[in-house]
Every structure is written in structure tokens, then in C-alpha cells.
Write a protein that holds these residues in place. Structure first.
Motif, short mmCIF file in Angstrom:
data_model
loop_
_atom_site.label_atom_id
_atom_site.label_comp_id
_atom_site.label_asym_id
_atom_site.label_seq_id
_atom_site.Cartn_x
_atom_site.Cartn_y
_atom_site.Cartn_z
N HIS A 1 41.07 40.86 32.71
CA HIS A 1 42.42 41.25 33.10
C HIS A 1 42.83 40.83 34.51
CE1 HIS A 1 42.52 43.83 29.56
NE2 HIS A 1 41.33 44.30 29.92
N ALA A 2 41.88 40.57 35.37
CA ALA A 2 42.26 40.40 36.78
C ALA A 2 41.40 39.36 37.49
CB ALA A 2 42.17 41.74 37.51
N GLY B 1 45.27 37.58 37.09
CA GLY B 1 45.72 38.03 35.78
C GLY B 1 46.51 36.99 35.03
N GLY C 1 50.04 40.25 35.90
CA GLY C 1 49.61 39.04 36.58
C GLY C 1 50.60 38.64 37.64
#
Length: 470
Positions: A358-359, A374, A419
């Protein structure tokens, strides 16, 4: 001392870590902190690719040119000089400790990690053979942190021509008269700009229709414009067909353009997980393939819950800082399981590398910089991209004619940031705020109360939220 020969070691230890780059160092240190006897095997320099041939020296080469360009954008600052390449190389050499890893050995000794010099291969369940002879057995785990290796494309004549890889490009101490760079990814664009600003005539040869193909198009376009401003000939849509020696240099015949000749050719066409000569076939895995892992770092397809991996070798998030993060997770998981404690691999817990999904953060240290975390593009109908120029008081004061672009990808159902991408001078320092917003799933209506100081470039956050509709 932390460095030992294999013959000086007990043949059975708790943990064996293969690969002594930053990822392996972190995995080993966390295992030791958890009370485990840990041996780290490294066949080159402790500190690995990032410390000596990648992240650190490349940024040392880029920084002087970026600083001079920044000075030229602020009237009143003396900026009529040129870069002293000898001083640049000397500073780069200092940052890589003149390719001496004695300091890293001191760190290992202080951390309680035992270092063995040698080439390690898996040779069976919980077994590692060093230099084809001595066998180390791990009671708890073997952790593979061997990183990645350059991909050399199948181009006629390339194998017969002396070329630069990224290692050569970051360690050279003479500016070539001309340099051809094959590949438009991060290494290609960073080294094209670094060497152009040091005085080389540079051709950047890219098969695709844009630079930085995995990032938003506006990022690649901005970097291409910055490279052209430095005199780099950016040639898109060309494919190397043949490479040959011409005099003291090389000639690259292209499908889609006129041939290019240069004193040096840098091949920057990507990297692959370094599993070819690791002995993975001894445990039922395929050489040359990434080691697939779950979020605890446990390698899939191997019975017994003893083989772990972290970093580039897994293919998950091939940047150093994400590898170090995953390594810390692995070390803690191995130590917890050794103590008989419950391991909780639920998302965002101490035993799961959830951020890999996710990151993932990355910065391209060109001028302009590109900073991402993201999602770069909307991936579902509920996702919305909010995008605008970086045009605030802080950017105007930072540099005359400041040009930049910012994008947020937002989940409109939950109203959280998924993101962010920033392009412009010095935008790397905007990235961590975006990372916190993504990881923390901070609601936009709460984020609106994070008031950016005036006058800073961070004021772009307020403009982005206003563009969203807050």
C-alpha cells in the motif's frame, strides 16, 4: 572482532543470513536483538550494493549539479562557476568510505552479528554451504537477502563490448567525453543527468515512448525536459539492434533512429532477483526466479517454516528502504517464533510488511525530482486523481520560474489518500507527509486541519484538498 572464518565458528547456530547489504544487516541485527546467535555471510563488502555502488554514490554524484542548478534559479547567489569533477569524485569516495567496509564491520561487532566472508549457497533444509565446503546449520531460520543483479539485454554484439553497468557508472573517476545510456528507468535518468552535468555528452536511448514508464506520464515528461535542458539527447522509441567497438568507443545501431557512437555505454535496462547461483534448486525452488514470500517474509513452497527472504530478492518492492523494513519484520518474526511466541501477521502489525502492498515510497533524484508513494493512478471506479501545478508562495520563493506538479489518488468512498506523486525541485521532502497520510489512512477532513506553514512548498497540500472539494 565480528569477522570470523567458517572454521572458527560452531557449525550450528540459530540464524544464518545470506547477503550483507542493508537488508541483511537489518535482518541479522533484529535477530540478535531477539536473543539469537546469528551469522551473516557476505562475499563482497559488508554494506552491499546500496552503500558502495548504488544509492549513496549515485546521490553524491547528482547533488553538486542539483545544487548548482538551484543556485542559478535564485538571483543574487553566485552561480557562474562550474562543477569541479575532482572534488565531486573525492566527496563521493568519502561517502563510500573509499570502498572499505571496516566501519561496517565495527557496526556488526557492536550489534553482536558474526560476519563470515564467503559465497553461500543453500544445500538442504536449514543448511548453508560456504565457499563450497563448510556447512552451517541453522536451528531456527535461514534468511536470504541477496538483492538483485543487472539485466543485460540480448543485443547482438553486446557481450563482446566493454560496457558500464550501474556499478561502473557510480564508481568511475573520470568524465568520459561521451556516454550512451541504454534504458529510461531510474538508474538511466539519474546517471544521464549526473554525467551530463559533470561534462559528458550524453545520449539517452529508450525503447518506449516515455521515461520512467511505471510512474505517471507527467513525471517522465518533466524529467525528460530537465535532461534536455542539460544537453542530454533523449531519444524515445528506439531499440538497440547491434553494438560494436569503434575506435576507442562503441557504436549502437538502432531500430528507429540513426546510430549513436560514444566513448562509454551504460546498460541500465533493469535488475532481476539474485537467485541464480544461490542453490534454491536444493529446496525445490527455481533459480533466477524471485523468492515469493508472505508478509512475514516466509518463503512460499518450502516446507518446515525455516526459509525467509527480504529485499529485492523477493521482487516485492525493489528499493532499499522497503527491503530494510521487510528485514526488520523478518528478524522480529524469527525471534518471536524461536521464543515460542504467537506471531500475528495481520495487516499493519509488527509482524507484517503491509506497506509493501500500500505504501511503497520512491524518489528519483534528478532535477526535477520525482517522489511517489502508494498508487500512482486510480485503480478502481471509486478512486479519483486530484492533480495541479505546484504554484504556491513557497515554491515561488524557493526558485524563480519554479515548475512542478502534484497528484493525489483518493478513495472517494472512504475519503482517504491512497497515493501521491510530486514532481519538482526538492519535492522529496514532501514525501513523508504523504506516506503518513497513506499508512495512517488519515481522513481528508481531518487532514484539512494539518495546516501547512507559510510560505513553504507544503502549502500544495492545502491546494490539493481544496481541489478535491474541501
Amino acid at each position: 572482532m565480528a569477522e570470523r572464518t567458517v572454521d572458527e565458528l560452531p557449525r550450528t547456530v540459530d540464524v544464518v543470513v545470506i547477503g550483507g547489504g542493508p537488508v541483511g544487516e537489518n535482518a541479522a541485527a533484529r535477530a540478535v536483538r531477539g536473543g539469537l546467535r546469528t551469522v551473516l555471510v557476505e562475499h563482497e563488502r559488508l554494506g552491499g550494493e546500496c552503500s558502495y555502488w548504488a544509492c549513496v554514490p549515485s546521490k553524491a554524484l547528482l547533488r553538486p549539479g542539483n545544487a548548482l542548478a538551484a543556485a542559478r534559479r535564485v538571483p543574487g547567489v553566485p552561480s557562474d562557476g562550474r562543477i569541479d569533477e575532482h572534488a565531486v569524485f573525492a566527496r563521493r569516495d568519502a561517502f563510500v568510505s573509499h570502498w572499505d567496509d571496516g566501519g561496517q564491520l565495527e557496526w556488526a561487532e557492536g550489534a553482536g552479528v558474526t560476519i563470515v566472508r564467503g559465497r553461500a549457497r543453500l544445500s538442504g533444509e536449514r543448511e548453508v554451504t560456504v565457499n563450497g565446503g563448510a556447512v552451517l546449520r541453522a536451528t531456527q531460520a535461514v534468511v536470504v537477502c541477496t538483492g538483485s543483479a543487472p539485466v543485460i539485454p540480448d543485443v547482438e554484439g553486446l557481450a563482446d563490448v566493454p560496457v558500464w553497468t550501474s556499478r561502473d557508472a557510480t564508481s568511475a573517476s573520470r568524465v568520459p567525453e561521451s556516454l550512451a545510456v541504454l534504458g529510461g528507468g531510474v538508474v538511466g535518468v539519474e546517471m544521464a543527468q549526473a554525467w551530463a552535468r559533470l561534462g559528458a555528452r550524453v545520449d539517452l536511448l529508450v525503447r518506449g515512448d516515455r521515461l520512467l514508464a511505471r510512474m505517471p506520464r507527467f513525471a517522465g515528461e518533466a524529467v525528460a525536459e530537465g535532461l534536455r535542458a542539460d544537453g542530454v539527447r533523449v531519444r524515445l522509441g528506439v531499440d538497440a539492434q547491434r553494438v560494436s567497438v569503434v575506435g576507442e568507443g562503441v557504436r549502437i545501431d538502432l531500430d528507429g533512429g540513426e546510430p549513436v557512437t560514444a566513448e562509454r555505454l551504460l546498460v541500465a535496462t533493469g535488475r532481476r532477483p539474485a537467485t541464480t547461483d544461490l542453490g534454491v534448486e536444493q529446496v525445490g525452488l527455481t533459480p533466477g526466479r524471485p523468492l515469493a514470500v508472505d508478509d512475514t517474509g516466509l518463503v512460499s513452497g518450502v516446507d518446515g517454516r525455516w526459509l525467509y527472504a527480504a529485499g529485492d530478492v523477493t521482487g516485492r518492492a525493489p528499493v532499499t528502504h522497503q527491503g530494510k523494513y521487510a528485514a526488520r519484520v523478518v528478524g522480529d518474526v524469527v525471534a518471536a517464533r524461536a521464543r515460542g511466541e504467537q506471531v500475528c501477521p495481520e495487516p499493519w502489525t509488527h509482524h507484517a510488511a503491509t506497506a509493501d502492498h500500500h505504501a511503497v515510497t520512491q524518489v528519483v533524484f534528478t532535477d526535477p525530482e520525482v517522489a511517489t508513494v502508494g498508487l500512482a493512478e486510480p485503480a478502481e471506479p471509486a478512486h479519483r486523481a486530484v492533480e495541479l501545478d505546484i504554484a504556491v508562495s513557497g515554491s515561488s520563493l524557493h526558485a524563480d520560474g519554479y515548475e512542478g506538479r502534484a497528484r493525489l489518488v483518493v478513495d472517494t468512498d472512504r475519503e482517504v489518500v491512497l497515493g501521491a506523486t510530486f514532481v519538482g525541485q526538492d519535492v522529496a521532502e514532501l514525501l513523508h507527509a504523504a506516506t503518513i497520510a497513506v499508512v495512517g489512512q488519515v481522513p481528508l477532513r481531518r487532514l484539512w486541519h494539518a495546516v501547512p506553514a507559510f510560505p513553504t512548498i507544503s502549502e500544495v497540500w492545502l491546494r490539493l484538498l481544496e481541489e478535491y472539494g474541501l
